[in-house]
Design a protein around this motif. Sequence first.
Motif, PDB file in Angstrom:
ATOM      1  N   PRO A   1      -1.730  14.582  -1.889  1.00 39.30           N
ATOM      2  CA  PRO A   1      -1.469  13.606  -2.959  1.00 39.30           C
ATOM      3  C   PRO A   1      -1.239  12.190  -2.429  1.00 39.30           C
ATOM      4  CG  PRO A   1      -0.229  15.602  -3.369  1.00 39.30           C
ATOM      5  CD  PRO A   1      -0.830  15.746  -2.000  1.00 39.30           C
ATOM      6  N   PHE A   2      -0.559  12.062  -1.297  1.00 41.64           N
ATOM      7  CA  PHE A   2      -0.345  10.745  -0.705  1.00 41.64           C
ATOM      8  C   PHE A   2      -1.655  10.152  -0.204  1.00 41.64           C
ATOM      9  CE2 PHE A   2       3.880  12.682  -0.146  1.00 41.64           C
ATOM     10  CZ  PHE A   2       4.633  11.736  -0.822  1.00 41.64           C
ATOM     11  N   PHE A   3      -2.453  10.950   0.482  1.00 43.94           N
ATOM     12  CA  PHE A   3      -3.726  10.453   1.003  1.00 43.94           C
ATOM     13  C   PHE A   3      -4.634   9.988  -0.132  1.00 43.94           C
ATOM     14  CE2 PHE A   3      -3.025  13.304   4.866  1.00 43.94           C
ATOM     15  CZ  PHE A   3      -2.582  12.251   5.641  1.00 43.94           C
TER      16      PHE A   3
ATOM     17  N   ILE B   1       0.844  -1.198   0.000  1.00 46.97           N
ATOM     18  CA  ILE B   1       0.000   0.000   0.000  1.00 46.97           C
ATOM     19  C   ILE B   1       0.879   1.248   0.000  1.00 46.97           C
ATOM     20  CG2 ILE B   1      -1.680   1.353   1.325  1.00 46.97           C
ATOM     21  CD1 ILE B   1      -2.884  -1.104  -0.018  1.00 46.97           C
ATOM     22  N   LEU B   2       1.843   1.305   0.900  1.00 44.80           N
ATOM     23  CA  LEU B   2       2.685   2.493   1.019  1.00 44.80           C
ATOM     24  C   LEU B   2       3.610   2.671  -0.181  1.00 44.80           C
ATOM     25  CD1 LEU B   2       3.579   2.392   4.821  1.00 44.80           C
ATOM     26  CD2 LEU B   2       1.851   3.774   3.664  1.00 44.80           C
ATOM     27  N   SER B   3       4.036   1.576  -0.792  1.00 41.59           N
ATOM     28  CA  SER B   3       4.901   1.692  -1.971  1.00 41.59           C
ATOM     29  C   SER B   3       4.101   1.740  -3.265  1.00 41.59           C
ATOM     30  CB  SER B   3       5.906   0.534  -2.012  1.00 41.59           C
ATOM     31  OG  SER B   3       5.223  -0.687  -2.159  1.00 41.59           O
ATOM     32  N   GLU B   4       2.760   1.657  -3.141  1.00 40.72           N
ATOM     33  CA  GLU B   4       1.832   1.777  -4.272  1.00 40.72           C
ATOM     34  C   GLU B   4       2.059   0.681  -5.303  1.00 40.72           C
ATOM     35  OE1 GLU B   4       2.682   5.785  -5.286  1.00 40.72           O
ATOM     36  OE2 GLU B   4       1.592   6.574  -3.572  1.00 40.72           O
ATOM     37  N   LYS B   5       2.194  -0.540  -4.816  1.00 41.18           N
ATOM     38  CA  LYS B   5       2.345  -1.722  -5.671  1.00 41.18           C
ATOM     39  C   LYS B   5       1.020  -2.464  -5.740  1.00 41.18           C
ATOM     40  CE  LYS B   5       6.792  -1.210  -6.273  1.00 41.18           C
ATOM     41  NZ  LYS B   5       7.316  -0.826  -7.559  1.00 41.18           N
ATOM     42  N   CYS B   6       0.917  -3.368  -6.680  1.00 44.04           N
ATOM     43  CA  CYS B   6      -0.295  -4.148  -6.897  1.00 44.04           C
ATOM     44  C   CYS B   6      -0.672  -4.919  -5.630  1.00 44.04           C
ATOM     45  CB  CYS B   6      -0.074  -5.119  -8.050  1.00 44.04           C
ATOM     46  SG  CYS B   6      -1.433  -6.254  -8.338  1.00 44.04           S
TER      47      CYS B   6
ATOM     48  N   THR C   1     -13.533   6.062  -2.529  1.00 42.17           N
ATOM     49  CA  THR C   1     -12.239   6.436  -1.948  1.00 42.17           C
ATOM     50  C   THR C   1     -12.303   7.783  -1.234  1.00 42.17           C
ATOM     51  OG1 THR C   1     -11.486   7.455  -4.008  1.00 42.17           O
ATOM     52  CG2 THR C   1     -10.944   5.139  -3.660  1.00 42.17           C
ATOM     53  N   GLY C   2     -13.332   8.567  -1.497  1.00 47.62           N
ATOM     54  CA  GLY C   2     -13.496   9.819  -0.759  1.00 47.62           C
ATOM     55  C   GLY C   2     -13.680   9.560   0.729  1.00 47.62           C
ATOM     56  N   TYR C   3     -14.415   8.498   1.052  1.00 58.01           N
ATOM     57  CA  TYR C   3     -14.611   8.135   2.458  1.00 58.01           C
ATOM     58  C   TYR C   3     -13.314   7.638   3.090  1.00 58.01           C
ATOM     59  CZ  TYR C   3     -19.496   8.397   1.117  1.00 58.01           C
ATOM     60  OH  TYR C   3     -20.699   8.828   0.644  1.00 58.01           O
ATOM     61  N   VAL C   4     -12.549   6.882   2.324  1.00 61.19           N
ATOM     62  CA  VAL C   4     -11.270   6.381   2.829  1.00 61.19           C
ATOM     63  C   VAL C   4     -10.301   7.534   3.035  1.00 61.19           C
ATOM     64  CG1 VAL C   4      -9.339   4.823   2.374  1.00 61.19           C
ATOM     65  CG2 VAL C   4     -11.645   4.174   1.685  1.00 61.19           C
ATOM     66  N   SER C   5     -10.253   8.459   2.089  1.00 63.12           N
ATOM     67  CA  SER C   5      -9.381   9.620   2.212  1.00 63.12           C
ATOM     68  C   SER C   5      -9.789  10.474   3.414  1.00 63.12           C
ATOM     69  CB  SER C   5      -9.429  10.450   0.930  1.00 63.12           C
ATOM     70  OG  SER C   5      -8.588  11.564   1.028  1.00 63.12           O
ATOM     71  N   TYR C   6     -11.083  10.612   3.608  1.00 58.44           N
ATOM     72  CA  TYR C   6     -11.578  11.355   4.776  1.00 58.44           C
ATOM     73  C   TYR C   6     -11.130  10.685   6.069  1.00 58.44           C
ATOM     74  CZ  TYR C   6     -14.846  13.341   8.137  1.00 58.44           C
ATOM     75  OH  TYR C   6     -15.393  13.937   9.233  1.00 58.44           O
TER      76      TYR C   6
END
Length: 139
Positions: free
Chosen positions: A104-106, A8-13, A56-61
């Motif tokens: 951008p990260f979130f 997740i943090l490295s933005e991999k599959c 993803t808006g809820y996840v970002s929130y």
Amino acid sequence: MFKYTRSILSEKCPRCHQGDMFTHKWYQLGSNNKMVDQCPVCEQRTQLEPGFYHGTGYVSYALTVGFSIITFSAWIATTGIGLKDGRIFYWLLSNIVLLVLLQPFFMRWSRMLWLSWFFHDDDKFHQPKEIGVAPVVKK
């Protein structure tokens, strides 16, 4: 769990933990949220259905609220609550600046989390790529 968090943090599959999921780096602000159509390694689709990433808006929130709670707790632990002397406004200002800089990260992490929670539903439609096997062409 460590492999999941690292992907997740490295933005991999989320399936193979190897392929990059975004076409551009995070600092290319015009297109930093553009994802590949499928993983270059395992061919996992990233757009499972139209409007898939609306949640993803809820996840970002949730990520930004969690971040704000953590920074507020750290502020209280280091300086104490400053409602009477206005020190709370220093935290508020610094938190707003950090949220804007980290947005951008979130946004990217919320997409990665959302995809990782739902990618297993695509397994029945997804046929993994077999190396050395020619595709079958129907006439």
